[in-house]
Each structure stands twice: as C-alpha cells, then as structure tokens.
Design a protein around this motif. Structure first.
Motif, PDB file in Angstrom:
ATOM      1  N   THR A 488       0.814  -1.225   0.000  1.00  0.00           N
ATOM      2  CA  THR A 488       0.000   0.000   0.000  1.00  0.00           C
ATOM      3  C   THR A 488       0.842   1.268   0.000  1.00  0.00           C
ATOM      4  O   THR A 488       0.546   2.220  -0.731  1.00  0.00           O
ATOM      5  CB  THR A 488      -0.946   0.000   1.221  1.00  0.00           C
ATOM      6  OG1 THR A 488      -1.804  -1.132   1.138  1.00  0.00           O
ATOM      7  CG2 THR A 488      -1.783   1.262   1.283  1.00  0.00           C
ATOM      8  N   LEU A 489       1.885   1.287   0.822  1.00  0.00           N
ATOM      9  CA  LEU A 489       2.623   2.535   1.023  1.00  0.00           C
ATOM     10  C   LEU A 489       3.780   2.731   0.053  1.00  0.00           C
ATOM     11  O   LEU A 489       4.249   3.861  -0.126  1.00  0.00           O
ATOM     12  CB  LEU A 489       3.152   2.591   2.462  1.00  0.00           C
ATOM     13  CG  LEU A 489       2.084   2.421   3.563  1.00  0.00           C
ATOM     14  CD1 LEU A 489       2.733   2.387   4.925  1.00  0.00           C
ATOM     15  CD2 LEU A 489       1.053   3.539   3.481  1.00  0.00           C
ATOM     16  N   HIS A 490       4.269   1.651  -0.559  1.00  0.00           N
ATOM     17  CA  HIS A 490       5.441   1.785  -1.429  1.00  0.00           C
ATOM     18  C   HIS A 490       5.213   1.297  -2.859  1.00  0.00           C
ATOM     19  O   HIS A 490       5.670   1.925  -3.803  1.00  0.00           O
ATOM     20  CB  HIS A 490       6.628   1.037  -0.805  1.00  0.00           C
ATOM     21  CG  HIS A 490       6.968   1.500   0.578  1.00  0.00           C
ATOM     22  ND1 HIS A 490       7.496   2.755   0.827  1.00  0.00           N
ATOM     23  CD2 HIS A 490       6.829   0.901   1.787  1.00  0.00           C
ATOM     24  CE1 HIS A 490       7.680   2.899   2.135  1.00  0.00           C
ATOM     25  NE2 HIS A 490       7.275   1.790   2.744  1.00  0.00           N
ATOM     26  N   THR A 491       4.518   0.168  -3.019  1.00  0.00           N
ATOM     27  CA  THR A 491       4.320  -0.388  -4.365  1.00  0.00           C
ATOM     28  C   THR A 491       3.238   0.356  -5.135  1.00  0.00           C
ATOM     29  O   THR A 491       3.412   0.687  -6.309  1.00  0.00           O
ATOM     30  CB  THR A 491       3.952  -1.890  -4.275  1.00  0.00           C
ATOM     31  OG1 THR A 491       4.957  -2.584  -3.544  1.00  0.00           O
ATOM     32  CG2 THR A 491       3.829  -2.497  -5.662  1.00  0.00           C
ATOM     33  N   ALA A 492       2.117   0.612  -4.484  1.00  0.00           N
ATOM     34  CA  ALA A 492       0.972   1.240  -5.162  1.00  0.00           C
ATOM     35  C   ALA A 492       1.254   2.698  -5.511  1.00  0.00           C
ATOM     36  O   ALA A 492       1.901   3.418  -4.744  1.00  0.00           O
ATOM     37  CB  ALA A 492      -0.263   1.132  -4.282  1.00  0.00           C
ATOM     38  N   GLN A 493       0.773   3.109  -6.678  1.00  0.00           N
ATOM     39  CA  GLN A 493       0.860   4.507  -7.096  1.00  0.00           C
ATOM     40  C   GLN A 493      -0.382   5.255  -6.614  1.00  0.00           C
ATOM     41  O   GLN A 493      -1.399   4.646  -6.272  1.00  0.00           O
ATOM     42  CB  GLN A 493       0.961   4.580  -8.619  1.00  0.00           C
ATOM     43  CG  GLN A 493       2.166   3.856  -9.200  1.00  0.00           C
ATOM     44  CD  GLN A 493       3.485   4.419  -8.705  1.00  0.00           C
ATOM     45  OE1 GLN A 493       3.694   5.626  -8.737  1.00  0.00           O
ATOM     46  NE2 GLN A 493       4.369   3.547  -8.232  1.00  0.00           N
ATOM     47  N   SER A 494      -0.307   6.580  -6.630  1.00  0.00           N
ATOM     48  CA  SER A 494      -1.376   7.387  -6.030  1.00  0.00           C
ATOM     49  C   SER A 494      -2.745   7.158  -6.674  1.00  0.00           C
ATOM     50  O   SER A 494      -3.775   7.247  -6.007  1.00  0.00           O
ATOM     51  CB  SER A 494      -1.013   8.874  -6.098  1.00  0.00           C
ATOM     52  OG  SER A 494      -0.868   9.270  -7.456  1.00  0.00           O
ATOM     53  N   ASN A 495      -2.775   6.829  -7.973  1.00  0.00           N
ATOM     54  CA  ASN A 495      -4.061   6.636  -8.652  1.00  0.00           C
ATOM     55  C   ASN A 495      -4.463   5.164  -8.774  1.00  0.00           C
ATOM     56  O   ASN A 495      -5.440   4.856  -9.464  1.00  0.00           O
ATOM     57  CB  ASN A 495      -4.031   7.289 -10.045  1.00  0.00           C
ATOM     58  CG  ASN A 495      -4.117   8.807  -9.956  1.00  0.00           C
ATOM     59  OD1 ASN A 495      -4.835   9.337  -9.107  1.00  0.00           O
ATOM     60  ND2 ASN A 495      -3.372   9.502 -10.796  1.00  0.00           N
ATOM     61  N   ASP A 496      -3.713   4.274  -8.148  1.00  0.00           N
ATOM     62  CA  ASP A 496      -4.142   2.874  -8.075  1.00  0.00           C
ATOM     63  C   ASP A 496      -5.313   2.782  -7.110  1.00  0.00           C
ATOM     64  O   ASP A 496      -5.488   3.638  -6.228  1.00  0.00           O
ATOM     65  CB  ASP A 496      -2.999   1.970  -7.605  1.00  0.00           C
ATOM     66  CG  ASP A 496      -1.911   1.824  -8.659  1.00  0.00           C
ATOM     67  OD1 ASP A 496      -2.204   2.075  -9.836  1.00  0.00           O
ATOM     68  OD2 ASP A 496      -0.769   1.468  -8.299  1.00  0.00           O
ATOM     69  N   ILE A 497      -6.117   1.707  -7.257  1.00  0.00           N
ATOM     70  CA  ILE A 497      -7.296   1.542  -6.390  1.00  0.00           C
ATOM     71  C   ILE A 497      -6.950   0.600  -5.233  1.00  0.00           C
ATOM     72  O   ILE A 497      -6.401  -0.485  -5.445  1.00  0.00           O
ATOM     73  CB  ILE A 497      -8.501   1.017  -7.183  1.00  0.00           C
ATOM     74  CG1 ILE A 497      -8.922   2.050  -8.232  1.00  0.00           C
ATOM     75  CG2 ILE A 497      -9.679   0.692  -6.255  1.00  0.00           C
ATOM     76  CD1 ILE A 497     -10.041   1.600  -9.139  1.00  0.00           C
ATOM     77  N   TRP A 498      -7.277   1.056  -4.038  1.00  0.00           N
ATOM     78  CA  TRP A 498      -7.005   0.296  -2.806  1.00  0.00           C
ATOM     79  C   TRP A 498      -8.322  -0.251  -2.264  1.00  0.00           C
ATOM     80  O   TRP A 498      -9.326   0.465  -2.219  1.00  0.00           O
ATOM     81  CB  TRP A 498      -6.348   1.222  -1.790  1.00  0.00           C
ATOM     82  CG  TRP A 498      -6.017   0.610  -0.461  1.00  0.00           C
ATOM     83  CD1 TRP A 498      -4.851  -0.020  -0.106  1.00  0.00           C
ATOM     84  CD2 TRP A 498      -6.841   0.605   0.719  1.00  0.00           C
ATOM     85  NE1 TRP A 498      -4.894  -0.423   1.214  1.00  0.00           N
ATOM     86  CE2 TRP A 498      -6.109  -0.064   1.739  1.00  0.00           C
ATOM     87  CE3 TRP A 498      -8.125   1.069   1.013  1.00  0.00           C
ATOM     88  CZ2 TRP A 498      -6.617  -0.241   3.023  1.00  0.00           C
ATOM     89  CZ3 TRP A 498      -8.630   0.882   2.287  1.00  0.00           C
ATOM     90  CH2 TRP A 498      -7.888   0.237   3.270  1.00  0.00           C
ATOM     91  N   LYS A 549      -5.496   5.107  -3.814  1.00  0.00           N
ATOM     92  CA  LYS A 549      -4.406   4.896  -2.849  1.00  0.00           C
ATOM     93  C   LYS A 549      -3.965   6.209  -2.196  1.00  0.00           C
ATOM     94  O   LYS A 549      -3.564   6.251  -1.033  1.00  0.00           O
ATOM     95  CB  LYS A 549      -3.235   4.223  -3.556  1.00  0.00           C
ATOM     96  CG  LYS A 549      -2.042   3.929  -2.641  1.00  0.00           C
ATOM     97  CD  LYS A 549      -1.009   5.039  -2.672  1.00  0.00           C
ATOM     98  CE  LYS A 549       0.045   4.864  -1.600  1.00  0.00           C
ATOM     99  NZ  LYS A 549       0.979   6.004  -1.571  1.00  0.00           N
ATOM    100  N   LYS A 550      -4.082   7.338  -2.924  1.00  0.00           N
ATOM    101  CA  LYS A 550      -3.634   8.625  -2.371  1.00  0.00           C
ATOM    102  C   LYS A 550      -4.468   9.070  -1.179  1.00  0.00           C
ATOM    103  O   LYS A 550      -4.055   9.959  -0.429  1.00  0.00           O
ATOM    104  CB  LYS A 550      -3.624   9.702  -3.449  1.00  0.00           C
ATOM    105  CG  LYS A 550      -4.978  10.035  -4.064  1.00  0.00           C
ATOM    106  CD  LYS A 550      -4.799  11.047  -5.187  1.00  0.00           C
ATOM    107  CE  LYS A 550      -6.118  11.348  -5.885  1.00  0.00           C
ATOM    108  NZ  LYS A 550      -5.915  12.282  -7.032  1.00  0.00           N
ATOM    109  N   TYR A 551      -5.631   8.449  -0.983  1.00  0.00           N
ATOM    110  CA  TYR A 551      -6.473   8.785   0.164  1.00  0.00           C
ATOM    111  C   TYR A 551      -6.276   7.826   1.340  1.00  0.00           C
ATOM    112  O   TYR A 551      -7.053   7.836   2.288  1.00  0.00           O
ATOM    113  CB  TYR A 551      -7.938   8.809  -0.254  1.00  0.00           C
ATOM    114  CG  TYR A 551      -8.247   9.822  -1.342  1.00  0.00           C
ATOM    115  CD1 TYR A 551      -7.827  11.146  -1.220  1.00  0.00           C
ATOM    116  CD2 TYR A 551      -8.938   9.438  -2.489  1.00  0.00           C
ATOM    117  CE1 TYR A 551      -8.091  12.069  -2.230  1.00  0.00           C
ATOM    118  CE2 TYR A 551      -9.207  10.351  -3.499  1.00  0.00           C
ATOM    119  CZ  TYR A 551      -8.770  11.663  -3.364  1.00  0.00           C
ATOM    120  OH  TYR A 551      -9.023  12.567  -4.348  1.00  0.00           O
ATOM    121  N   VAL A 552      -5.249   6.978   1.234  1.00  0.00           N
ATOM    122  CA  VAL A 552      -4.935   6.019   2.309  1.00  0.00           C
ATOM    123  C   VAL A 552      -3.687   6.512   3.040  1.00  0.00           C
ATOM    124  O   VAL A 552      -2.654   6.767   2.411  1.00  0.00           O
ATOM    125  CB  VAL A 552      -4.692   4.602   1.743  1.00  0.00           C
ATOM    126  CG1 VAL A 552      -4.408   3.618   2.872  1.00  0.00           C
ATOM    127  CG2 VAL A 552      -5.898   4.141   0.923  1.00  0.00           C
TER     128      VAL A 552
END
Length: 589
Positions: A488-498, A549-552
């Motif tokens: 979540t904090l390193h692999t995912a990009q800001s516009n990926d869906i979490w 992801k940017k909202y996590v």
C-alpha cells in the motif's frame, strides 16, 4: 481419494519400471514424517519421496526441491547407515494391501551383501515407514510406536516386524464368481457398495461405487434386492476393473467439478464421465500435482501452531478485557446520580439530623420534581456524607475517562491480532510464516529467535499474491501486515485503487490502474478477492471499501498493516472461490 489398493498397484507398477535394479543414494529427511532419497537407475537419477504423513501418506517420484536440514534426524542417519548404496531388487504390494515394500541389498560392516526391506504402510494416522534387516528385525521407523501407543503392535528398533492386523478381507485379485455371489447372498441386509469394500482388500468406497455404476446398480441398493442378473453384472464389472489392474492398463486422471478438484484415479472412472478431467503421463506427476497444495498447507499449519496458540491466547485475553470494560462501564454509568445526591445533601445540610439512615427531599434536578431517597451513613456528619457521594462521582468520572482510553487501546489491539491471525490463514509458504513471526517478535508477542543463521542463507523476501482480472488489470494481495504496508505505502501509485473489507480483518488489495479507468467487472473481481482473503470469507454480503491509494494514510505510531482512509465507497459482495480460481487459471496461462 485415499490411496487404496488399486492406486497403490499403479504406484508399484511405475516404481518397478523406473527404479528396479537401481541404487539408492543421497538420503535426507526434510520433515519429521517424510524421507527423500535418490535412485540411480538405467542411466537416470530419480528422486523418490516417501511420506508417512497422517493426512497424505504416499510414495512416488518427485521433482520438488526441499531443503536438506543441517542436522539429520535419527531415522535419516539409520537410513544412511544401512540403505545408502543399496540395490533395489524387488518392489511389490503384498496381498493388494495399502503397503509398498522395497527389497534391497546392501553391504554390512563385514562387507557382506545382506537383504533389507523398506516398508511404507499407508494407514491414515497410523501410516509409517519402516526399515527391517535380513532377520525381519526392525532397524528403525519414521514413527516409533511403543506399547503405550499400541498394545497390539509395537514398532520399535529390535522388535520383529509383522504386517498390520488383517481385517479378514480377501485379496480381490483371487476373487471368484462363487465368492462374490456368496458375499452378496450372506449380507442381504447390507448395501452393495459396503459389501464390496468391506469384503475385499484395497477396494475403497469410491471404487466400490465405480463397480456399481458400471454394473448399472444404484449404490443405495441392498444386497437382498439384487437379482441373479444384477449379481452377474456386478461380478463382470468387478472382473473388468481387476483385469485392467492385472494387465497394468493404468491411466492417470484428476477430475474437476468446475475449478474444484473432485477426485483422482489410476483408471478412467465412468461415474465421473460428465466432469472435466486432466490426464497425466504418470502416477507420480498426478500425485505431485494433487498433493502439492494440500501437503504445503498441512505443513504450514503445523509450523504455525505456536503462533496460532499465542494469537488465540491474546485474542481471548482482549475479549475478556472487553467484557470487564463493559461491566465497569455499566457500573459507573450512574455517576451523575451520585453527584446529584451530593449536591442535594449539601443544599439541605441543615435539615439533616445526626443519626439519620435515610434522607428524603425533593429532587429539583428532576423536571417533575419527584421526591428522592438518599442513603446516609449515621456515623458520619451530613457534610461527610455529601463528600462521600462527590468522591464516588469523581472516582467514576476518572474511571470512565481512563476506560475510554483503555477501550480504544484494547479494540485496536484486538483488531490488530485478528489481522495477524488472518495473515496465518493466507500464508502459502514458510517465508510468509517467517515474516509473521518477525512481526510478532517486534510487537512483543513472541521471543526473538537467538539462533544464528547461516550467512549463506539470506531471508527470503515474500511476494504478494498476484491475479490478472478478466479485463487484463493486475491485482495484488498482501499476505501479511508487513507486506500490506509494503504494497500500500510503497508499491501502489497514487491513482491505483485500494480495497479492504470494512471493519473486518483482511488483506490489502491493490488494482494497478496505470492511469486507465477501471471497469466495474475488474472492481467486482478485486472486491471478491478482498472479501475472500478476509475474516468474512465464509459470510455473505461482505462490505468492501475502496478508494484511490492517495487517500490512504498510515497514522504515526500505528501498528503494521493499520491505516486510515477517506473518500471511499462500499461494495457488498459474497465471496466466490470459483471466480478467484478462474483468475488463477488466467494467470497460469
């Protein structure tokens, strides 16, 4: 399917073709109930796995690489001493039992060639692998059985070996028409299927069902309902199956009900003709495929036993603490009444006479101004009685304030422990367990291992589970809290869906968007995965939150895997394993 006599016959047939005349080398014992040795035969090296696992006992040629322990167990040392370099002279199945015997010749201390036997007994929880000498004395067994465990049959070094107790069944290879007719006649009150597998060695319920199917007889039929024509049909079907075994006309199939494994067989099962099937070139390849995941999950569960025990103990402690907190909260809920009584006593202090047990007055805090009765300690002054109620009120207020903090801490710890327990359910390999064990040690739930690792052995970094949606989007699933943070904090990009299950312990799930709008079908597939890898796996209408992801965010000081998020939407979904299996198959292709 359990390894019945027919399957064992298929295994023995293959081992004879490939191992007979070969020499045994490189013996090691990766697990307490499992031995692996190499056989050099006809210019090739074959690796043979022998498992006395209570759930998955078997023997077959294997391609799987397993780690050789640094220090060999006692049974492995005995094998190396007596069997290393031995020549395999005979491989057989006695009386169609679920037993495989390898007769070998090896050199003793005096340089003489002496015969020995390697015996695998496939008997569920009583499965065992035994080595005997030329005098039929037990040299050792992978599971030693003392008199305390079995008064019927001891399996200990120095004891004479005897076959497992007979169940008074007949070897079906010598079955006659007269015998089977007699059994069906004699047991007229029993079901046909039961008579077949209870009267003959090596016949499992599923193969008894196959014989009935080929004879066009319902398995629920009682023997007393059979006509002479029915009996003849049963004999013919049974005879044809056994002829295939005698002629070694084996074919190897795993049968599937959609994406779920239904069964496997060394003969083509006509009763499964409407199910899909996968054919294998050998029984070893079939068993390797069939047991790979089952074996792995069994050993993963065994190796995680200590962590499960610690987690369950701490979860139970948190649950008990929660009950105590609820009880305390209920007890101090009436704190305002004590304050009111203290103020009413103070307001009426001159009206209270010394020695009174009860004081009645109008409660002007009550909208209806009802009369209230206040208990008084006659040994105390009116002022002291008032102060007693104020003290109770202040103590309750302090307790309630502390309780709010304790409740928050306890709820957070309980939620955290449940996420780790869920990680154990998701773990697929030992490296996953090592990661979870390290996390538990860092959080103070377990002691750190002090044993020094071999410098050449670097700790293996685990990877998240990976799926490909039907629309071609990559979906990743964390298998532990440490991995959840990494994902979540390193692999995912800001516009990926979490995605994550709402208020339910589970894995973090990421859809890699690559800046493209994600279709609803992919979102539903990811939500299904999120619900499946959560505590709500067996529930229906599981709520799954999703956001960018940017909202996590991860709060300062939060435990591994714990995050907060906003601007989320919720999908309600019932986990469907079949749809996940479809995505697995897409990935393999």
């Amino acid at each position: 399917m359990a390894l019945d006599g027919i399957t064992v016959a298929g295994i023995v047939s293959e081992l004879n073709k490939k191992l007979l005349g070969g020499r045994i080398d490189k013996i090691y014992q990766p697990l307490a109930d499992e031995i692996i040795f190499t056989v050099r035969s006809i210019g090739q090296n074959y690796k043979v796995l022998v498992s006395a696992n209570s759930s998955h006992p078997r023997m077959h040629i294997t391609q799987i690489q397993k780690q050789n322990p640094i220090s060999a167990p006692i049974f492995c040392m005995v094998m190396r001493k007596y069997i290393a370099g031995a020549k395999i002279t005979k491989i057989y199945q006695p009386d169609f039992e679920r037993v495989i015997i390898l007769e070998v010749e090896s050199m003793n201390e005096l340089g003489d060639i002496t015969p020995k036997k390697l015996i695998l007994e496939i008997m569920g929880k009583h499965s065992n692998f035994i080595v005997t000498d030329e005098n039929n004395k037990i040299l050792d067994a992978i599971k030693r059985v003392s008199h305390d465990k079995s008064s019927v049959r001891e399996v200990l070094p120095g004891k004479e070996y005897s076959m497992p107790p007979s169940q008074q069944k007949q070897n079906p290879l010598f079955m006659t028409k007269e015998h089977i007719f007699e059994q069906l006649q004699k047991q007229s009150g029993a079901k046909v299927q039961e008579v077949l597998y209870q009267s003959y060695t090596g016949i499992s319920p599923i193969f008894a069902s196959e014989i009935c199917f080929r004879a066009n007889i319902d398995t629920s039929y009682f023997c007393g309902q059979l006509t002479e024509q029915n009996k003849q049909a049963i004999y013919n079907a049974f005879y044809n199956v056994l002829e295939q075994v005698k002629q070694q006309q084996f074919c190897y199939y795993i049968y599937y009900d959609e994406y779920k494994i239904l069964d496997f067989s060394v003969l083509d099962m006509e009763q499964f003709q409407y199910f899909s099937k996968k054919q294998y070139e050998s029984i070893s390849m079939l068993l390797e495929d069939y047991y790979a995941e089952k074996d792995n999950l069994y050993h993963i569960r065994q190796k995680s036993h200590d962590m499960r025990r610690i987690l369950l103990s701490n979860i139970e402690r948190c649950a008990k603490k929660k009950e105590i907190q609820k009880k305390t909260e209920k007890e101090v809920a009436s704190k305002d009444k004590w304050k009111i009584k203290g103020e009413l006593l103070t307001a009426n202090i001159h009206a209270i006479s010394k020695g009174m047990n009860v004081f009645r007055t109008v409660n002007f805090y009550d909208p209806e101004c009802k009369e209230i009765e206040i208990a008084i300690d006659p040994t105390k002054t009116p002022s002291e009685n008032a102060q007693k109620y104020f003290s109770k009120y202040n103590k309750a207020k302090r307790t309630l304030a502390a309780l709010e903090i304790q409740k928050k801490q306890n709820d957070e710890e309980l939620a955290y422990l449940e996420t780790i327990f869920q990680s154990l359910e998701t773990a697929k390999e030992e490296a996953d367990l090592d990661e979870i064990r390290m996390e538990l040690a860092e959080q103070g739930y377990m002691k750190r291992k002090t044993a020094k690792k071999n410098k050449s052995q670097k700790s293996k970094k685990t990877k998240p589970l990976h799926y490909i949606s039907s629309d071609g989007f990559d979906i990743y699933v964390g298998k532990s809290n440490i991995q959840n943070d990494e994902l979540t904090l390193h692999t995912a990009q800001s516009n990926d869906i979490w995605l994550h299950t709402k208020d339910i312990a589970g894995s973090h799930v990421i859809i890699k968007t690559n800046g493209i709008d994600v279709p609803d079908s992919t979102l539903l597939e990811a939500a299904n995965i999120s619900a499946y890898f959560s505590k709500g796996k067996n529930s229906s209408h599981v709520p799954v939150d999703y956001t960018l992801k940017k909202y996590v965010k991860k709060p300062n000081g939060a435990k591994p895997g714990m995050v907060i998020y906003e601007r989320n939407k919720t999908i309600y979904i019932t986990p469907d394993e079949k749809n996940i299996k479809k995505l697995e198959s897409v990935q393999k292709e």
